[in-house]
Design an enzyme around this catalytic site. Structure first.
Site, PDB file in Angstrom:
ATOM      1  N   ILE A 139      27.587 -62.255  -8.360  1.00  0.00           N
ATOM      2  CA  ILE A 139      28.943 -62.256  -8.905  1.00  0.00           C
ATOM      3  C   ILE A 139      28.986 -63.270 -10.035  1.00  0.00           C
ATOM      4  O   ILE A 139      28.857 -64.470  -9.802  1.00  0.00           O
ATOM      5  CB  ILE A 139      29.981 -62.590  -7.811  1.00  0.00           C
ATOM      6  CG1 ILE A 139      29.990 -61.480  -6.751  1.00  0.00           C
ATOM      7  CG2 ILE A 139      31.363 -62.779  -8.418  1.00  0.00           C
ATOM      8  CD1 ILE A 139      30.921 -61.738  -5.583  1.00  0.00           C
ATOM      9  N   GLU A 140      29.128 -62.784 -11.253  1.00  0.00           N
ATOM     10  CA  GLU A 140      29.093 -63.655 -12.428  1.00  0.00           C
ATOM     11  C   GLU A 140      30.413 -63.519 -13.189  1.00  0.00           C
ATOM     12  O   GLU A 140      30.467 -62.981 -14.285  1.00  0.00           O
ATOM     13  CB  GLU A 140      27.897 -63.300 -13.312  1.00  0.00           C
ATOM     14  CG  GLU A 140      26.560 -63.377 -12.580  1.00  0.00           C
ATOM     15  CD  GLU A 140      25.378 -63.047 -13.474  1.00  0.00           C
ATOM     16  OE1 GLU A 140      25.405 -63.440 -14.657  1.00  0.00           O
ATOM     17  OE2 GLU A 140      24.438 -62.391 -12.984  1.00  0.00           O
TER      18      GLU A 140
END
Length: 379
Positions: A139-140
């Protein structure tokens, strides 16, 4: 022979009546063979891997079936970022390596505990059906400190880890973090996430060094900045054994506005979510392409002592000057020495498909050297 993989179909679930505002989750329709019978010739290979190695070599695979040519004597985990291949799962398990899912979800959605639970349950179900060994959460996204997303993300990682560990014995849940905990746009509870999962994969690339803020081409993963990032993770209380060093097997190609003294390549400002110039001004180039072009460049390969990285200059067919920065066995080995010195859990790369597996003599040796530098006993 493995049965063919059918493309997953997604159907939209109906909103349950009487529960206003509940987020919707897609219902994943699994391939017809999934969970029905083991696709491996040896059914024992469909059992999850339970051994935990002393040294982790964490590999990202994006497809193209080059996995058959990886150095399986080293690999401990393969993260599937491309299409799932049951043959890859069987082959990895035959070498004692885990095969794990990619997990990505919008942060705004996971604030809802019911949505989180449903998403995790589907990931566990998919991993079981495909005889996989866990999940790598990638998750960026931007998050503010102490926001609802900040707390929800930590909860997601803990709940996912607990669920996978309970449902698949020996499974592994990991989380990808940016190169430094001080990145302003991504305020996560790094210590809480590290405590909640098995370990963190530190993405030590796409870094914004002082050089990049000056709008000149520079290294993808400068030596000092990279190692300072690990120092900072350790300083905030994360056990080094929870950190895996991520290295880039790709570089950046920058078009120069000016090339000063054959060394300083000025680059244009390009508004992006990270900076006004820097990696947003360049194009990613895999190591195999870099190695094909470096010898025919106008400069040949140069070494920058300050950033401890290689670069070269070339002119394209339109007459524009370019500068390409990249990591190679020399730059990687310098950074990788930190792993043993500080007791990190291991090393990995983005991504394994960046090398040339054609079998030709020169690229074969180059590929061998890039794999070799991952092994602390061979550096």
């Amino acid at each position: 022979m493995a049965l063919p993989l059918l493309s997953p179909l997604c159907l939209l679930a109906c909103r349950p009546r009487g529960i206003p505002g509940l987020a919707l989750l897609p219902l994943v329709v699994l391939p017809l063979w999934a969970g029905a019978r083991c696709p491996c010739q040896d059914p024992a290979l469909c059992q999850p891997i339970r051994h935990h190695p002393d040294f982790e070599v964490f590999v990202f695979d994006v497809g193209y079936r080059t996995w058959k040519f990886y150095d399986w004597s080293q690999i401990t985990t393969v993260v599937i970022f491309g299409k799932y291949d049951p043959e890859l799962m069987c082959y990895a398990h035959s070498h004692g390596a885990r095969v794990v899912l990619k997990g990505d979800i919008p942060l705004k959605d996971i604030i809802d505990p019911t949505f989180r639970a449903s998403w995790i349950a589907q990931k566990v179900k998919l991993a079981k059906a495909q005889y996989m060994d866990g999940m790598n959460i990638d998750i960026e996204q931007e998050a503010n400190c102490f926001s609802p997303e900040y707390y929800a993300l930590t909860a997601l990682v803990k709940e996912a880890t607990d669920s996978f560990h309970r449902e698949i014995k020996g499974s592994q849940v990991t989380f990808d973090v940016t190169w430094s905990p001080k990145c302003k746009d991504r305020c996560y509870n790094y210590t809480g996430i590290a405590d909640a999962c098995d370990f963190l994969f530190v993405m030590s690339y796409d870094e914004q060094s002082p050089a990049l803020s000056e709008c000149i081409a520079a290294a993808n993963a400068p030596y000092k900045e990279t190692l300072t990032g690990y120092d900072d993770y350790i300083k905030i209380g994360i056990n080094p054994e929870k950190l895996v060093m991520g290295i880039p097997w790709y570089g950046y190609d920058y078009t120069c506005l000016k090339l000063l003294e054959d060394r300083v390549c000025t680059i244009p400002k390009v508004p992006s979510w990270r900076a006004s110039c820097g990696i947003a001004s360049g194009q990613q180039v895999p190591y195999k392409i870099i190695m094909k072009h470096v010898n025919s460049s106008i400069s040949g390969s140069h070494w920058d002592k300050n950033q401890q990285a290689s670069y070269y200059n070339y002119k394209d067919s339109s007459g524009h000057l370019h500068q390409v920065w990249y990591d190679n066995p020399q730059s990687i080995s310098l950074k990788a020495a930190y792993i043993q010195k500080h007791g990190l859990r291991g090393i990995g790369m983005w991504h394994a498909n960046c090398l040339d597996y054609s079998g030709d003599a020169v690229p074969k040796q180059q590929t061998k050297e890039m794999w070799k530098v991952l092994n602390p006993k061979l550096r």
